[in-house]
Design an enzyme around this catalytic site. Structure first.
Site, short mmCIF file in Angstrom:
data_model
loop_
_atom_site.label_atom_id
_atom_site.label_comp_id
_atom_site.label_asym_id
_atom_site.label_seq_id
_atom_site.Cartn_x
_atom_site.Cartn_y
_atom_site.Cartn_z
CG ASN A 56 -6.39 -0.98 2.22
OD1 ASN A 56 -5.83 -0.49 1.24
ND2 ASN A 56 -5.74 -1.55 3.22
CG HIS A 88 -2.86 3.32 2.86
ND1 HIS A 88 -3.53 3.04 1.69
CD2 HIS A 88 -2.82 2.16 3.56
CE1 HIS A 88 -3.88 1.77 1.69
NE2 HIS A 88 -3.46 1.21 2.81
CB CYS A 128 -0.93 0.01 1.20
SG CYS A 128 -1.97 -1.45 1.29
O1 UT7 Z 1 -3.12 -1.33 3.93
C1 UT7 Z 1 -2.51 -2.06 4.96
C2 UT7 Z 1 -3.35 -3.25 5.21
N1 UT7 Z 1 -4.01 -3.45 6.41
C3 UT7 Z 1 -4.53 -2.62 7.34
O2 UT7 Z 1 -4.38 -1.45 7.32
C4 UT7 Z 1 -5.30 -3.24 8.45
C5 UT7 Z 1 -4.88 -2.78 9.81
N2 UT7 Z 1 -5.73 -3.38 10.83
C6 UT7 Z 1 -7.00 -3.02 11.02
O3 UT7 Z 1 -7.51 -2.15 10.35
C7 UT7 Z 1 -7.77 -3.69 12.14
O4 UT7 Z 1 -6.88 -4.46 12.91
C8 UT7 Z 1 -8.93 -4.58 11.62
C9 UT7 Z 1 -10.03 -3.71 11.04
C10 UT7 Z 1 -8.41 -5.55 10.57
C11 UT7 Z 1 -9.52 -5.37 12.78
O5 UT7 Z 1 -9.94 -4.48 13.81
P1 UT7 Z 1 -9.53 -4.77 15.31
O6 UT7 Z 1 -10.18 -3.76 16.15
O7 UT7 Z 1 -8.02 -4.85 15.36
O8 UT7 Z 1 -10.20 -6.16 15.57
P2 UT7 Z 1 -9.52 -7.54 15.97
O9 UT7 Z 1 -8.76 -8.11 14.86
O10 UT7 Z 1 -8.83 -7.35 17.28
O11 UT7 Z 1 -10.80 -8.44 16.20
C12 UT7 Z 1 -11.74 -8.16 17.24
C13 UT7 Z 1 -12.87 -9.17 17.14
C14 UT7 Z 1 -12.37 -10.62 17.02
O12 UT7 Z 1 -13.25 -11.42 17.79
P3 UT7 Z 1 -12.83 -11.91 19.26
O13 UT7 Z 1 -11.55 -12.67 19.09
O14 UT7 Z 1 -12.63 -10.65 20.06
O15 UT7 Z 1 -13.99 -12.72 19.68
C15 UT7 Z 1 -12.55 -10.94 15.57
O16 UT7 Z 1 -12.76 -12.30 15.34
O17 UT7 Z 1 -13.65 -8.93 15.97
C16 UT7 Z 1 -13.78 -10.15 15.24
N3 UT7 Z 1 -13.91 -9.83 13.82
C17 UT7 Z 1 -15.09 -9.54 13.25
N4 UT7 Z 1 -16.33 -9.49 13.73
C18 UT7 Z 1 -17.31 -9.16 12.88
C19 UT7 Z 1 -12.93 -9.74 12.89
N5 UT7 Z 1 -13.46 -9.39 11.71
C20 UT7 Z 1 -14.79 -9.26 11.89
C21 UT7 Z 1 -15.86 -8.93 11.06
N6 UT7 Z 1 -17.10 -8.88 11.58
N7 UT7 Z 1 -15.69 -8.63 9.74
#
Ligand code: UT7
Length: 334
Positions: free
Chosen positions: A287, A257, A117
Site C-alpha cells: 500500500n 487503491h 490514500c
Molecule cells: O489505505 C488504507 C489503509 N489501510 C487498509 O487498507 C487496511 C485495511 N485492513 C486490512 O487490510 C486488514 O484488516 C489487515 C490486512 C490489516 C488485517 O487482516 P484481517 O484479516 O482483518 O486480520 P485481523 O486484523 O482480524 O487479525 C487476525 C489475526 C490477529 O490474531 P488473533 O487476534 O486472531 O489471534 C492478529 O493479531 O492475525 C494477527 N495478525 C498477524 N499475524 C501474522 C495481524 N497481523 C499479523 C501479521 N502476521 N503480520
C-alpha cells in the site's frame, strides 16, 4: 448528468519507486509473521522502501518529470502543481513548492493536499475543477508517500502493509465527452480515529514524550478500515458512473487503491467486473498510500491495459475516513 463544458484529461503519466525491495521473508526476521499470513490476508509479496537520505520530493520530482515528458510539454507550461501526500518532506513548506521549483515549473502555483490514500483522486478532481472553470489549462497532480517514515517496524499488524513511491499525471483541457467525466469525493470523520499518525501536529506537537508514546507512527484499526473500504469502494464507483449516465457494464478497467487484494476483489465482485477488467499491483508494492493509484495507472498504460477511448474508473479510500472515485474516458494514445 455530464454537463456541456470543457473537461480535463490525462495527457501524461509517470511514477518513481525506491530501489530497495523488502520481501515478506524480511518481515519474518523482524516480527512474528510469515509469508503465508501476509500473502493470504493482503496479497502482498514485496514492497519498496526509501533508504536513509531519501525523501518524498525526490520521488515526486522524478514522477513529475516522467509525466511531463510523457505529455510532451515543457515544465514552464504547468500552471499548478498539486502534491497529494501525508508524508511530505517537511510540515512547512508544502512539498508541492519544492517540486515546482525543482521541475522548473516557474509559472505554477503549488499546494499540498491531504486526504490519505484517497489523495490522488482528490487531487485529480480538484485539478479537473480548475480546468473546467477555465482558471488553468495544464496541471501536474502528484501522489507521493513514504509511509515507511511513519511505520512502526515492531507492529506486525501494520508494518507488513506499506510501501513507498510516487506517481504523477499531467492534466490538460480536452473537449467535453473526453477526460474526467465525473467524480465523487466523500469523507466520514466519525472514522477519523481508525487510521492516524497523531504526533507532530498541534494536538500532539513533537516532544520527547510524543516520541516515547509512539505518536509519530501509523496506528490503524485494520478490521474497521477493511469493512469501510469494502462498502465504500463499490458505492463510490457506481455513484461516479451514474453521474455520467454509465453503468458498470461500460467499465473497461477499474484501477482501485492498492491496499489489500481482498478489498480489491470485493469491490470487483460488487461491480460485477471480471479479473481482466481490474488492475492490481499490490503484490509488488504493498500500500503506497496516495501514490498507489497513479503508480497503477502508469503500469497499466505501459502494460497496454488501457487503450484510447476506454472507460477507466479510479476509486480510492483512506484516512479521514475518505473516499474518491473518477470516471475517465481515456484520451492518451497507447
Ligand atoms: O489505505 C488504507 C489503509 N489501510 C487498509 O487498507 C487496511 C485495511 N485492513 C486490512 O487490510 C486488514 O484488516 C489487515 C490486512 C490489516 C488485517 O487482516 P484481517 O484479516 O482483518 O486480520 P485481523 O486484523 O482480524 O487479525 C487476525 C489475526 C490477529 O490474531 P488473533 O487476534 O486472531 O489471534 C492478529 O493479531 O492475525 C494477527 N495478525 C498477524 N499475524 C501474522 C495481524 N497481523 C499479523 C501479521 N502476521 N503480520
Amino acid at each position: 448528468m455530464c454537463m456541456d463544458k470543457r473537461r480535463a484529461g490525462i495527457a501524461g503519466i509517470g511514477s518513481s519507486l525506491p530501489d530497495l525491495v523488502l520481501t515478506n521473508e524480511y518481515f519474518e526476521k523482524i516480527v512474528d509473521t510469515n509469508d503465508e499470513w501476509i500473502f493470504s490476508r493482503t496479497g502482498i509479496k514485496e514492497r519498496r522502501k526509501a533508504t536513509e537520505g531519501e525523501y518524498a520530493s525526490q520521488f515526486a520530482i522524478r514522477a513529475g518529470q516522467a509525466a511531463i515528458e510523457s505529455a510532451g510539454i515543457d515544465a514552464n507550461e504547468i500552471e499548478l502543481v498539486i502534491c497529494a501526500t501525508v508524508t511530505g518532506d517537511m510540515p512547512l513548506p508544502a512539498t508541492a513548492s519544492i517540486v515546482q521549483h525543482a521541475l522548473g515549473a516557474t509559472k505554477a502555483a503549488a499546494f499540498d493536499l491531504a486526504a490519505g490514500c484517497s489523495g490522488f483522486v482528490y487531487g485529480l478532481t480538484t485539478a479537473s475543477s480548475f480546468i473546467e472553470s477555465g482558471m488553468y489549462s495544464k496541471i501536474l497532480v502528484i501522489g507521493v508517500d513514504l509511509l515507511s517514515t511513519v511505520t512502526d517496524y515492531t507492529d506486525r499488524a501494520t508494518c507488513v502493509l506499506f510501501g513507498d513511491g510516487a506517481g504523477a499525471a499531467v492534466l490538460v483541457a480536452v473537449p467535453d465527452g473526453e477526460g474526467i467525466l465525473a467524480s465523487v469525493l466523500g469523507s466520514d470523520g466519525s472514522g477519523a480515529e481508525t487510521l492516524t499518525v497523531e504526533g507532530g501536529g498541534s494536538k500532539y506537537p513533537s516532544t520527547y514524550k510524543s516520541i516515547d508514546d509512539k505518536r509519530h507512527f501509523i496506528r490503524m484499526e485494520g478490521r474497521e478500515v477493511f469493512k469501510f473500504a469494502v462498502k465504500v469502494m463499490g458505492e463510490a464507483a457506481i455513484e461516479a458512473l451514474e453521474k455520467c449516465g454509465m453503468t458498470t457494464a461500460d467499465v473497461d478497467l477499474l484501477i482501485p487503491h492498492q491496499a489489500n487484494i481482498r478489498i480489491i476483489d470485493a469491490a470487483a465482485r460488487r461491480l460485477e467486473l471480471p479479473p481482466e477488467k481490474v488492475f492490481s499491483n499490490v503484490e509488488k508494492y504493498g500500500n503506497t498510500s496516495a501514490a498507489s493509484i497513479p503508480i497503477a495507472i502508469d503500469e497499466a498504460v505501459k502494460a497496454g491495459r488501457i487503450k484510447k477511448g476506454d472507460t477507466v474508473v479510479l476509486v480510492g479510500f483512506g484516512a479521514g475516513l475518505t473516499w474518491a472515485a473518477s470516471v475517465i474516458k481515456w484520451g492518451m494514445d497507447s
